[in-house]
Design a protein around this motif. Structure first.
Motif, PDB file in Angstrom:
ATOM      1  N   THR A 125       0.824  -1.208   0.000  1.00  0.00           N
ATOM      2  CA  THR A 125       0.000   0.000   0.000  1.00  0.00           C
ATOM      3  C   THR A 125       0.857   1.257   0.000  1.00  0.00           C
ATOM      4  O   THR A 125       0.625   2.192  -0.774  1.00  0.00           O
ATOM      5  CB  THR A 125      -0.935  -0.017   1.219  1.00  0.00           C
ATOM      6  OG1 THR A 125      -1.698  -1.215   1.171  1.00  0.00           O
ATOM      7  CG2 THR A 125      -1.859   1.168   1.218  1.00  0.00           C
ATOM      8  N   VAL A 126       1.876   1.275   0.866  1.00  0.00           N
ATOM      9  CA  VAL A 126       2.743   2.457   0.926  1.00  0.00           C
ATOM     10  C   VAL A 126       3.415   2.684  -0.429  1.00  0.00           C
ATOM     11  O   VAL A 126       3.441   3.801  -0.960  1.00  0.00           O
ATOM     12  CB  VAL A 126       3.804   2.288   2.036  1.00  0.00           C
ATOM     13  CG1 VAL A 126       4.844   3.403   1.960  1.00  0.00           C
ATOM     14  CG2 VAL A 126       3.128   2.273   3.400  1.00  0.00           C
ATOM     15  N   LEU A 127       3.893   1.604  -1.018  1.00  0.00           N
ATOM     16  CA  LEU A 127       4.576   1.719  -2.312  1.00  0.00           C
ATOM     17  C   LEU A 127       3.603   2.163  -3.412  1.00  0.00           C
ATOM     18  O   LEU A 127       3.887   3.122  -4.148  1.00  0.00           O
ATOM     19  CB  LEU A 127       5.206   0.373  -2.673  1.00  0.00           C
ATOM     20  CG  LEU A 127       6.065   0.350  -3.940  1.00  0.00           C
ATOM     21  CD1 LEU A 127       7.286   1.224  -3.766  1.00  0.00           C
ATOM     22  CD2 LEU A 127       6.497  -1.075  -4.268  1.00  0.00           C
ATOM     23  N   VAL A 150      -7.170   1.982   1.265  1.00  0.00           N
ATOM     24  CA  VAL A 150      -8.060   0.881   1.651  1.00  0.00           C
ATOM     25  C   VAL A 150      -8.185  -0.118   0.499  1.00  0.00           C
ATOM     26  O   VAL A 150      -8.108  -1.334   0.691  1.00  0.00           O
ATOM     27  CB  VAL A 150      -9.440   1.429   2.071  1.00  0.00           C
ATOM     28  CG1 VAL A 150     -10.456   0.312   2.181  1.00  0.00           C
ATOM     29  CG2 VAL A 150      -9.320   2.160   3.392  1.00  0.00           C
ATOM     30  N   LEU A 151      -8.341   0.400  -0.716  1.00  0.00           N
ATOM     31  CA  LEU A 151      -8.440  -0.496  -1.874  1.00  0.00           C
ATOM     32  C   LEU A 151      -7.174  -1.338  -2.012  1.00  0.00           C
ATOM     33  O   LEU A 151      -7.231  -2.543  -2.282  1.00  0.00           O
ATOM     34  CB  LEU A 151      -8.660   0.308  -3.158  1.00  0.00           C
ATOM     35  CG  LEU A 151     -10.018   0.969  -3.337  1.00  0.00           C
ATOM     36  CD1 LEU A 151     -10.052   1.769  -4.625  1.00  0.00           C
ATOM     37  CD2 LEU A 151     -11.117  -0.076  -3.332  1.00  0.00           C
ATOM     38  N   ARG A 166     -16.569   3.014   4.613  1.00  0.00           N
ATOM     39  CA  ARG A 166     -16.909   4.211   3.843  1.00  0.00           C
ATOM     40  C   ARG A 166     -15.893   4.437   2.711  1.00  0.00           C
ATOM     41  O   ARG A 166     -16.255   4.697   1.570  1.00  0.00           O
ATOM     42  CB  ARG A 166     -16.910   5.404   4.786  1.00  0.00           C
ATOM     43  CG  ARG A 166     -17.658   6.600   4.316  1.00  0.00           C
ATOM     44  CD  ARG A 166     -17.919   7.518   5.502  1.00  0.00           C
ATOM     45  NE  ARG A 166     -16.713   7.718   6.314  1.00  0.00           N
ATOM     46  CZ  ARG A 166     -15.815   8.684   6.072  1.00  0.00           C
ATOM     47  NH1 ARG A 166     -15.981   9.515   5.082  1.00  0.00           N
ATOM     48  NH2 ARG A 166     -14.752   8.821   6.845  1.00  0.00           N
ATOM     49  N   HIS A 167     -14.621   4.292   3.052  1.00  0.00           N
ATOM     50  CA  HIS A 167     -13.583   4.524   2.053  1.00  0.00           C
ATOM     51  C   HIS A 167     -13.584   3.448   0.977  1.00  0.00           C
ATOM     52  O   HIS A 167     -13.332   3.714  -0.187  1.00  0.00           O
ATOM     53  CB  HIS A 167     -12.217   4.575   2.718  1.00  0.00           C
ATOM     54  CG  HIS A 167     -12.033   5.780   3.575  1.00  0.00           C
ATOM     55  ND1 HIS A 167     -12.034   7.051   3.071  1.00  0.00           N
ATOM     56  CD2 HIS A 167     -11.879   5.910   4.911  1.00  0.00           C
ATOM     57  CE1 HIS A 167     -11.869   7.915   4.051  1.00  0.00           C
ATOM     58  NE2 HIS A 167     -11.785   7.248   5.179  1.00  0.00           N
ATOM     59  N   LEU A 190     -14.615   2.069  -4.570  1.00  0.00           N
ATOM     60  CA  LEU A 190     -15.141   1.173  -5.592  1.00  0.00           C
ATOM     61  C   LEU A 190     -16.060   1.921  -6.543  1.00  0.00           C
ATOM     62  O   LEU A 190     -15.985   1.755  -7.757  1.00  0.00           O
ATOM     63  CB  LEU A 190     -15.904   0.015  -4.955  1.00  0.00           C
ATOM     64  CG  LEU A 190     -15.032  -0.996  -4.241  1.00  0.00           C
ATOM     65  CD1 LEU A 190     -15.893  -2.064  -3.601  1.00  0.00           C
ATOM     66  CD2 LEU A 190     -14.047  -1.611  -5.194  1.00  0.00           C
ATOM     67  N   THR A 191     -16.920   2.766  -5.988  1.00  0.00           N
ATOM     68  CA  THR A 191     -17.851   3.457  -6.877  1.00  0.00           C
ATOM     69  C   THR A 191     -17.097   4.490  -7.723  1.00  0.00           C
ATOM     70  O   THR A 191     -17.387   4.655  -8.897  1.00  0.00           O
ATOM     71  CB  THR A 191     -19.000   4.100  -6.096  1.00  0.00           C
ATOM     72  OG1 THR A 191     -18.450   4.740  -4.939  1.00  0.00           O
ATOM     73  CG2 THR A 191     -19.986   3.063  -5.657  1.00  0.00           C
ATOM     74  N   ALA A 192     -16.105   5.165  -7.122  1.00  0.00           N
ATOM     75  CA  ALA A 192     -15.309   6.106  -7.910  1.00  0.00           C
ATOM     76  C   ALA A 192     -14.528   5.342  -8.967  1.00  0.00           C
ATOM     77  O   ALA A 192     -14.487   5.722 -10.133  1.00  0.00           O
ATOM     78  CB  ALA A 192     -14.360   6.884  -7.012  1.00  0.00           C
ATOM     79  N   GLY A 193     -13.902   4.249  -8.559  1.00  0.00           N
ATOM     80  CA  GLY A 193     -13.113   3.471  -9.497  1.00  0.00           C
ATOM     81  C   GLY A 193     -13.970   2.889 -10.605  1.00  0.00           C
ATOM     82  O   GLY A 193     -13.577   2.874 -11.765  1.00  0.00           O
TER      83      GLY A 193
END
Lengths: 280, 319
Positions: free
Chosen positions: A85-87, A204-205, A267-268, A273-276
């Motif tokens: 995630t950090v990367l 989160v994703l 929430r995130h 997901l919806t944004a993506g």
């Protein structure tokens, strides 16, 4: 009763609730079965599959919790997810910043290349990736999984972050530059803090994607010491094939971190997901 | 100060830091994009190109680059196999089931949860939860539930004097697999569709109701067309996902019994990793890639194009 506020006309919502309960049962019964099953003896699983355990056997759970391998897999999964995630987010944020706020020749072409990556199925690349990782000596190395996951996570992350970076007004940037901020200083000290909600979403994703990955760790890790939770569960099932209650206990314990994370970050996750989805 | 290249959002572009000037700006761009570009080219783009390259060779994956060039032989061999034709058939079956069963279900539940019913936040949370559990957890859980003898599913059926072999019978394995897919993924589609529904102004739906439209007609002529873009995205993701389906099948059945639930990705994995026929397996990867690409291009050209014209026009378009 459950009549809505102003716009829902007065009507009976009982049928709606019945459907919702039915779907809820479809979702929950397997999980409840597993949770209760973990407290049963194997013999009881076939004689009393639905009811509460006649005597709550905690042995299955405590033995898993006492086993080193479970904690090791939990640690491996966590470590790989966090570093991935950090990367992913770090590298994508830098690129997203440039795509959002610098004009240069070839920018759109480059950005389109990344977005096209959304459509590249991971399964297509797995064989060459395996060969490449072997050549680089990264088989059996968590870094092999991390780098590949980050690379495949880039498209979605860059798209979402670029969209967010673009929405931050140019005046803020001008003010920062006038005050003597370098581009990196602006990025690091102003843009990233302002983009916290978007950063949280893509993080989160990335965590969920890494946590659930199976195919890649399956081909990269042969040593048990490297196994992530999905690999561990698969192996555990093979090893204790006839000991259903014990597998159920393992499953339930392995669900807890994922569901806990979901409860905190729901929430995130949904936002991402919806944004993506709408941008993919 | 250097002048800026004009771009779509030129007004929001910064003046570069005076000290560094044009070169500093170029350096910044390069340094910022390079890590992402290297990672992406090396581990996403290159492997896919290599898969294309390797598909033209007989190659066991060892010893540097492949050398035994055989042209399209891998593909002709692939297309002539029964297994691969069945992979395509399974893909079609799963896509059709997803579109005809799973999607309407997700849509129905999304619309249901858009209603102001008590506890809808909890329902939403619960219905989406399986999506967060890994394919492996889902697969192992359901392989136990659908187990032939002591599995819960058969114990339920036994109450009605019936039983089923679920995953062990070639006739029932695909429906069973689909059942598990539905358990895991309907919440995902529900969430997307719910977000789409929430973007439709309630006034439009109310207006139709005030005009005397029945529930069904409101749905048919107002809600459904306005949800069009979201539904089309849902369909798109469903198909792209199904083309590369692997984890669930591998855990539940490994493609069996006797290839009756095998997918392309499973066949690829078998040949590539179990039998070390990397060239042949690469040909399968290439077919997966080409299928995804063709589908994506056609879909965006002919189906999603309508979304660019604005969703509201499609209402007027219907009589």
């Amino acid at each position: 009763m459950t009549r809505g506020k102003k716009q829902t006309p007065r009507r009976n919502t009982l049928p709606l609730h019945l459907v919702a309960w039915l779907v809820g049962a479809f979702v929950l019964i397997p999980v409840i079965y597993a949770t209760l099953g973990g407290f049963k003896r194997n013999s009881e699983l076939s004689t009393n599959p639905f009811g509460l355990p006649s005597s709550w056997e905690t042995g299955n759970y405590t033995e898993v919790l006492a086993s080193q391998s479970f904690w090791l897999q939990l640690w491996n999964s966590t470590f790989i997810a966090v570093v991935t995630t950090v990367l992913t987010v770090g590298v994508a944020a830098l690129a997203g910043f440039v795509f959002a706020r610098f004009a240069f020749r070839g920018r759109e072409a480059l950005f389109t290349l990344f977005t096209a990556g959304l459509m590249f199925p991971f399964a297509v690349a797995i064989l060459p990736i395996f060969v490449l990782l072997r050549a680089l000596g990264l088989l059996g190395d968590p870094l092999g999984v991390i780098l590949v996951q980050a690379a495949f996570g880039l498209p979605l992350t860059i798209i979402i972050l670029r969209g967010f970076f673009r929405s931050i007004p140019g005046e803020i940037e001008e003010a920062a530059i006038i005050d003597g901020c370098s581009p990196f200083g602006f990025f690091w000290r102003i843009l990233l803090p302002m983009a916290k909600p978007a950063i949280a979403t893509v993080s989160v994703l990335a965590v969920v994607g890494s946590w659930n990955n199976f195919m890649l760790p399956l081909v990269v890790f042969t040593e048990e010491a490297n196994w992530t939770l999905p690999l561990g569960i698969q192996q555990f099932q093979g090893q204790y094939a006839s000991d259903t209650a014990r597998i159920l206990a393992y499953l339930v314990l392995a669900m807890i971190p994922a569901l806990g994370f979901y409860a905190v970050a729901e929430r995130h996750l949904v936002g991402g997901l919806t944004a993506g989805a709408t941008k993919g | 100060m250097t002048t800026l290249t004009r771009g779509p959002e030129a007004k929001s572009l910064p003046a570069p830091a005076p000290a560094s000037g044009r070169r500093g700006r170029a350096l910044t761009i390069t340094l910022f994009v390079l890590p992402a570009l290297v990672l992406f080219l090396l581990l996403v783009v290159a492997p896919i190109l290599v898969a294309f390259y390797a598909s033209a060779f007989r190659w066991n994956g060892f010893g540097g680059l492949p050398t035994t060039f055989i042209g399209f032989d891998n593909f002709t061999r692939l297309f002539s196999t029964e297994i691969f034709r069945r992979d395509l058939w399974h893909l079609l079956v799963l896509v059709l089931l997803s579109l005809c069963v799973q999607l309407p279900l997700s849509l129905g539940i999304a619309l249901l949860l858009h209603q102001r019913i008590r506890g809808r936040a909890v329902y939403r949370l619960v219905f989406f939860a399986p999506y967060v559990l890994s394919e492996v957890i889902t697969g192992v859980l359901f392989s136990l539930i659908l187990a032939p003898d002591a599995g819960m599913a058969n114990q339920v059926l036994a109450l009605f004097g019936a039983d089923s072999d679920w995953l062990a019978d070639p006739d029932t394995v695909m429906p069973s697999l689909f059942l598990v897919m539905t358990w895991k993924y309907f919440g995902f589609h529900m969430m997307i569709l719910l977000a789409g529904r929430q973007n439709i102004p309630d006034e439009l739906v109310e207006a139709a109701q005030i005009d005397g439209a029945s529930g069904w007609k409101t749905f048919r002529y107002v809600t459904l067309p306005l949800l069009g873009p979201t539904i089309r995205i849902s369909v798109f993701l469903s198909v792209i996902y199904t083309i590369q389906l692997f984890d669930l099948v591998w855990i539940l059945t490994q493609g069996g019994p006797s290839h009756s639930s095998e997918t392309m990705a499973v066949t690829m994995f078998e040949w590539g990793f179990k039998r070390s026929q990397v060239g042949y397996a690469s040909a399968i990867s290439v077919v997966m890639f080409v299928l995804s690409l063709i589908f994506a291009l056609f879909y965006q050209r002919f189906v999603m194009r309508r979304d660019l014209e604005g969703a509201t026009t499609s209402i007027g378009g219907r009589r």
